[in-house]
Design a protein around this motif. Structure first.
Motif, PDB file in Angstrom:
ATOM      1  N   ARG A  92       0.736  -1.359   0.112  1.00  0.00           N
ATOM      2  CA  ARG A  92      -0.110  -0.076   0.222  1.00  0.00           C
ATOM      3  C   ARG A  92       0.870   1.189  -0.061  1.00  0.00           C
ATOM      4  NH1 ARG A  92      -5.083   0.741   0.631  1.00  0.00           N
ATOM      5  NH2 ARG A  92      -5.491  -1.109   1.508  1.00  0.00           N
ATOM      6  N   LYS A  96       0.957   3.984  -3.160  1.00  0.00           N
ATOM      7  CA  LYS A  96       0.362   4.925  -2.732  1.00  0.00           C
ATOM      8  C   LYS A  96       1.417   6.240  -3.153  1.00  0.00           C
ATOM      9  CE  LYS A  96      -3.828   4.526  -0.577  1.00  0.00           C
ATOM     10  NZ  LYS A  96      -5.036   5.182  -0.873  1.00  0.00           N
ATOM     11  N   ALA A 100       0.819   8.903  -6.140  1.00  0.00           N
ATOM     12  CA  ALA A 100       0.749  10.257  -5.454  1.00  0.00           C
ATOM     13  C   ALA A 100       1.066  11.423  -6.783  1.00  0.00           C
ATOM     14  CB  ALA A 100       1.283  10.263  -4.254  1.00  0.00           C
ATOM     15  N   ILE A 176      -6.960   2.604  -7.215  1.00  0.00           N
ATOM     16  CA  ILE A 176      -5.748   2.209  -6.417  1.00  0.00           C
ATOM     17  C   ILE A 176      -5.822   1.056  -5.323  1.00  0.00           C
ATOM     18  CG2 ILE A 176      -3.895   3.352  -4.664  1.00  0.00           C
ATOM     19  CD1 ILE A 176      -3.855   4.343  -7.555  1.00  0.00           C
TER      20      ILE A 176
END
Length: 197
Positions: A92, A96, A100, A176
């Motif tokens: 994760r 992420k 981002a 995501i």
């Protein structure tokens, strides 16, 4: 500013310009002139900072890798002490962080391949580092199958790369959380504890 500070400032401005331009339109489509215009420095000053565009691309890529490794390492260290807990936290955190900023994701997963031999060694070092991190994260847990952990770790890293390429390049962009769920499933099924499999 001192001469040293001016040089550091120019290098950083070039790194920032390259971060955007190498992500899009891409390394092959970016000229030194365009980089220098974006960084607001003279073409001559480029060679005071970097020996070549290839060297600049390597530095940009390596910075992305170092930042990503730091984020994932921290997430794994703070995760619940279970295989799935560590896998979920690390994956994760990586997905992420990579998503981002689309530029980071493109440099690490698209341009790294399109640049050919330019980033071959840098890419291999990155893959080795991430595979090593996977192996370290799961070292304390029993393994579901008698497979070489390094090879499984490389497979997991490869799967993550392909999932992010899909996110970057497909018209029907996956969510995501969906990427995380799929990557965790692959990870746990590959290196899972036989007691929970």
């Amino acid at each position: 500013m001192s001469a040293e500070q001016r040089l550091a400032d120019r290098r950083e401005r070039l790194m920032t310009a390259a971060y955007t331009l190498y992500a899009k339109p891409g390394f092959a489509a970016t000229t030194i002139e365009r980089l220098c215009a974006e960084a607001r420095i003279s073409n001559r000053a480029f060679y005071e900072c970097f020996g070549s565009q290839e060297e600049l691309l390597q530095e940009v890529h390596e910075r992305c890798v170092e930042e990503s490794l730091a984020v994932v390492t921290k997430a794994v260290q703070e995760a619940p002490n279970t295989l799935e807990g560590r896998a979920t936290a690390g994956i994760r955190a990586y997905i992420k962080f990579a998503t981002a900023d689309w530029r980071r994701a493109r440099i690490m997963h698209v341009e790294v391949r399109r640049s050919g031999e330019v980033l071959a060694l840098s890419r291999q070092r990155a893959v080795d580092s991430f595979a090593g991190l996977v192996q370290e994260a799961v070292a304390d847990f029993p393994q579901a199958a008698p497979l070489k952990r390094r090879l499984v770790a490389l497979g997991v890293v490869g799967a993550l790369q392909e999932l992010l390429i899909e996110w970057l390049l497909t018209d029907d962009q996956p969510e995501i959380d969906e990427l995380v769920d799929v990557a965790v499933h692959i990870f746990v099924r590959s290196l899972g504890n036989p007691a929970t499999d």
